[in-house]
Design an enzyme around this catalytic site. Sequence first.
Site, mmCIF file in Angstrom:
data_model
loop_
_atom_site.group_PDB
_atom_site.id
_atom_site.type_symbol
_atom_site.label_atom_id
_atom_site.label_comp_id
_atom_site.label_asym_id
_atom_site.label_seq_id
_atom_site.Cartn_x
_atom_site.Cartn_y
_atom_site.Cartn_z
ATOM 1 N N VAL A 206 0.838 -1.192 0.000
ATOM 2 C CA VAL A 206 0.000 0.000 0.000
ATOM 3 C C VAL A 206 0.876 1.245 0.000
ATOM 4 O O VAL A 206 1.720 1.428 0.879
ATOM 5 C CB VAL A 206 -0.942 0.017 1.219
ATOM 6 C CG1 VAL A 206 -1.750 1.316 1.246
ATOM 7 C CG2 VAL A 206 -1.867 -1.192 1.195
ATOM 8 N N LYS A 207 0.669 2.081 -0.995
ATOM 9 C CA LYS A 207 1.455 3.310 -1.105
ATOM 10 C C LYS A 207 0.641 4.474 -0.554
ATOM 11 O O LYS A 207 -0.506 4.690 -0.963
ATOM 12 C CB LYS A 207 1.831 3.567 -2.567
ATOM 13 C CG LYS A 207 2.814 4.726 -2.767
ATOM 14 C CD LYS A 207 2.945 5.112 -4.233
ATOM 15 C CE LYS A 207 3.770 4.130 -5.016
ATOM 16 N NZ LYS A 207 4.057 4.670 -6.390
#
Length: 217
Positions: A82-83
């Site tokens: 997850v960015k």
Amino acid sequence: MKLFVDTAHVPDIEALLPLGIVDGVTTNPSLLAREGGDPDAILKAICGLVQGPVSAEVVSTTADEMVGEGRRLALLDEHIVVKVPFGREGVAACKRLTGEGIRVNVTLVFSAAQALLAAKVGAAYVSPFVGRLDDVATSGMDLIGQVVDIYDVHEFATEVLVASVRGPLHVVEAATLGADICTCPAKVIDGLFAHPLTDIGLQKFLADWERAQAAKV
């Protein structure tokens, strides 16, 4: 140094994978929007191909929303990272997501201070943008050197993922400075193969061989 492809264009990934040099993929909302179609389906397809880390970025702006979106993205595939964008909300979200065992890539990092904070909340990756710093007359690679040194001194597990890469020189400099990962557009990876002396040398070898075979006739 690991090499990631910075793209959401599946054909680019498919073309590079047989070479055995791709370790992961980074995407962002702009790259996914450019492809059209269902972003989740594209991310799943990429994960199925790469079998390595695939960064998928949230588009929320508050920590609570980022955490909720991050949880959903993480459920798409075990390879999803997850960015989240750097900032107070992003740092808070990173802390909560990593506490749940979800890997986080903190992006839009432009200073060593920001990279330090991301590492302190357990980010798996931090993404300094070297090309965008170069664009404003600041050395992106100086930042990479600083971050690598800080992480080494304090033994942070966070990996330095060099982003906003504009050409092969950025890749070489990142490797020289000890960065863990460099993420590049497909055209930059293509540029790593190119050198005029290689082309000239191959042409000469083949021409010499053809002359030698012709002389036997």
